[in-house]
Structure formats: structure tokens, C-alpha cells
Design an enzyme around this catalytic site. Structure first.
Site, short mmCIF file in Angstrom:
data_model
loop_
_atom_site.label_atom_id
_atom_site.label_comp_id
_atom_site.label_asym_id
_atom_site.label_seq_id
_atom_site.Cartn_x
_atom_site.Cartn_y
_atom_site.Cartn_z
N ASP A 155 72.84 81.19 39.96
CA ASP A 155 73.04 81.61 41.35
C ASP A 155 71.69 81.87 41.98
O ASP A 155 70.71 82.14 41.30
CB ASP A 155 73.92 82.86 41.44
CG ASP A 155 74.63 82.98 42.78
OD1 ASP A 155 74.49 82.07 43.63
OD2 ASP A 155 75.32 83.99 43.00
N GLY A 156 71.68 81.77 43.30
CA GLY A 156 70.50 82.10 44.09
C GLY A 156 70.89 83.09 45.16
O GLY A 156 72.06 83.19 45.53
N GLU B 199 68.94 78.51 44.67
CA GLU B 199 70.05 77.91 43.91
C GLU B 199 69.51 76.80 42.99
O GLU B 199 69.88 76.73 41.83
CB GLU B 199 71.12 77.34 44.85
CG GLU B 199 71.84 78.37 45.70
CD GLU B 199 72.95 79.12 44.98
OE1 GLU B 199 73.20 78.87 43.78
OE2 GLU B 199 73.58 79.97 45.64
N ASP C 238 77.93 78.07 42.09
CA ASP C 238 78.79 78.29 43.25
C ASP C 238 78.21 77.59 44.48
O ASP C 238 78.70 77.76 45.59
CB ASP C 238 79.01 79.78 43.51
CG ASP C 238 77.75 80.55 43.85
OD1 ASP C 238 76.67 79.94 44.00
OD2 ASP C 238 77.84 81.79 43.97
N HIS D 188 81.65 84.88 44.39
CA HIS D 188 82.21 86.18 44.80
C HIS D 188 83.73 86.20 44.68
O HIS D 188 84.44 86.71 45.53
CB HIS D 188 81.77 86.52 46.22
CG HIS D 188 80.29 86.41 46.40
ND1 HIS D 188 79.41 87.34 45.90
CD2 HIS D 188 79.53 85.46 46.99
CE1 HIS D 188 78.17 86.97 46.18
NE2 HIS D 188 78.22 85.84 46.84
N ASP E 267 74.77 86.24 40.03
CA ASP E 267 74.56 86.76 41.38
C ASP E 267 73.80 88.08 41.34
O ASP E 267 72.85 88.30 42.11
CB ASP E 267 75.90 86.93 42.09
CG ASP E 267 75.74 87.51 43.48
OD1 ASP E 267 75.15 86.82 44.34
OD2 ASP E 267 76.17 88.65 43.72
#
Length: 154
Positions: free
Chosen positions: A16-17, A54, A76, A130, A140
Site C-alpha cells: 500500500d501507499g 503505491e 488496493d 479499507h 496501509d
């Protein structure tokens, strides 16, 4: 996490970023899982974008693997997944230009990702962010914490 070559073992990676402002201070995070072991990595940059973070998460996670591996990367980011599985071949054919003949954004990172990916057998999977996915939430948190730590550093 480095002896997956030649076995049925798979390295699972969730990435994740995050960006505090876009552009702004950004962070990336990844959780690597292999044969019951887990490694968490993260980093941050002062002036970046969410898409760059990301991409960096996937690049850094793949770079950590010391041998060719079977890998599943969970992201994501539709930008990352679609970029690497659908768009990048056309960008390469077009000299790193889009169909509209404009320069591809983040081409430096796309090229690094391709370099890291070619050492491995990689499957790209999308996960809704999320939404309660355990490892996506960890990635995240790693990305957001890295960005906040850099932003708040003295």
C-alpha cells in the site's frame, strides 16, 4: 523468504501507499509472508504522490527477495494492477508514451517495477482497500505511519 525457487512455495505480498497531501509527504508499506514467516517493510519520501508510493511499495517488496520466487502481490491500487497487467506493454511499444502520445507518468518507477518483476513469477491481485482485509490494513498502517513519521520528524 528467499528459497521459493524450485518449490511450490509462494511469497504473498500485500502493498500500500499513502500520501499526506497529493503531492505531499508520502509513505509506502508492504507485508511479505512466506512459510509462516512475516516481514514488514516501509519507507517515506518528502515530496511525492500516492501513485508513486503505491508503485514503490511493490518495487521494494520484490527487491527484497534474493532469489527468483513465485509471488502473489495484493494491491488496493487499480493503477498498479492495471498498469502492470494491461497498460505497460503498450507504453513500452510506444516509447513510454500513452495512447494520446503523452509521456507516461512515473515511467521511472514502472521501469524499475518491470526490472524487479522479471526475476520472479508474479500474479497480481486486487483487494478493496479499507475493507477489512487484514494484510491490506497492515500495509496501509505501515505506509501511513512512515509518512507521518517523516512529516513530524524534527
Amino acid at each position: 523468504m528467499s528459497d521459493a525457487a524450485g518449490t511450490d512455495a509462494t511469497v504473498e505480498i500485500s502493498t500500500d501507499g499513502a500520501c499526506l497531501g497529493n503531492p505531499g509527504v508520502g509513505g509506502w508499506g508492504a507485508v511479505l509472508r512466506y512459510r509462516g514467516k512475516e516481514k514488514r517493510i516501509s519507507g517515506a519520501e518528502t515530496e511525492t504522490t500516492n501513485n508513486r508510493m503505491e508503485l514503490t511499495a511493490a518495487i521494494e517488496a520484490l527487491a527484497l527477495l534474493t532469489r527468483p520466487s513465485n509471488v502473489v502481490i495484493w494491491t488496493d491500487s487499480s493503477y498498479v494492477k492495471d498498469g502492470i497487467t494491461k497498460w505497460v506493454a503498450g507504453w513500452q511499444r510506444n516509447g513510454w508514451k500513452t495512447a494520446a502520445k503523452k509521456p507516461v507518468k512515473n515511467d521511472d518507477l514502472w521501469q524499475r517495477l518491470l526490472d524487479e518483476e522479471k526475476r520472479h513469477t508474479v500474479q497480481w491481485r486486487w483487494v478493496k482497500g479499507h475493507n477489512g482485509d487484514h494484510y491490506n490494513e497492515i500495509a496501509d498502517d505501515l505506509a501511513t505511519s512512515a509518512a507521518r513519521n517523516l512529516r513530524d520528524a524534527p
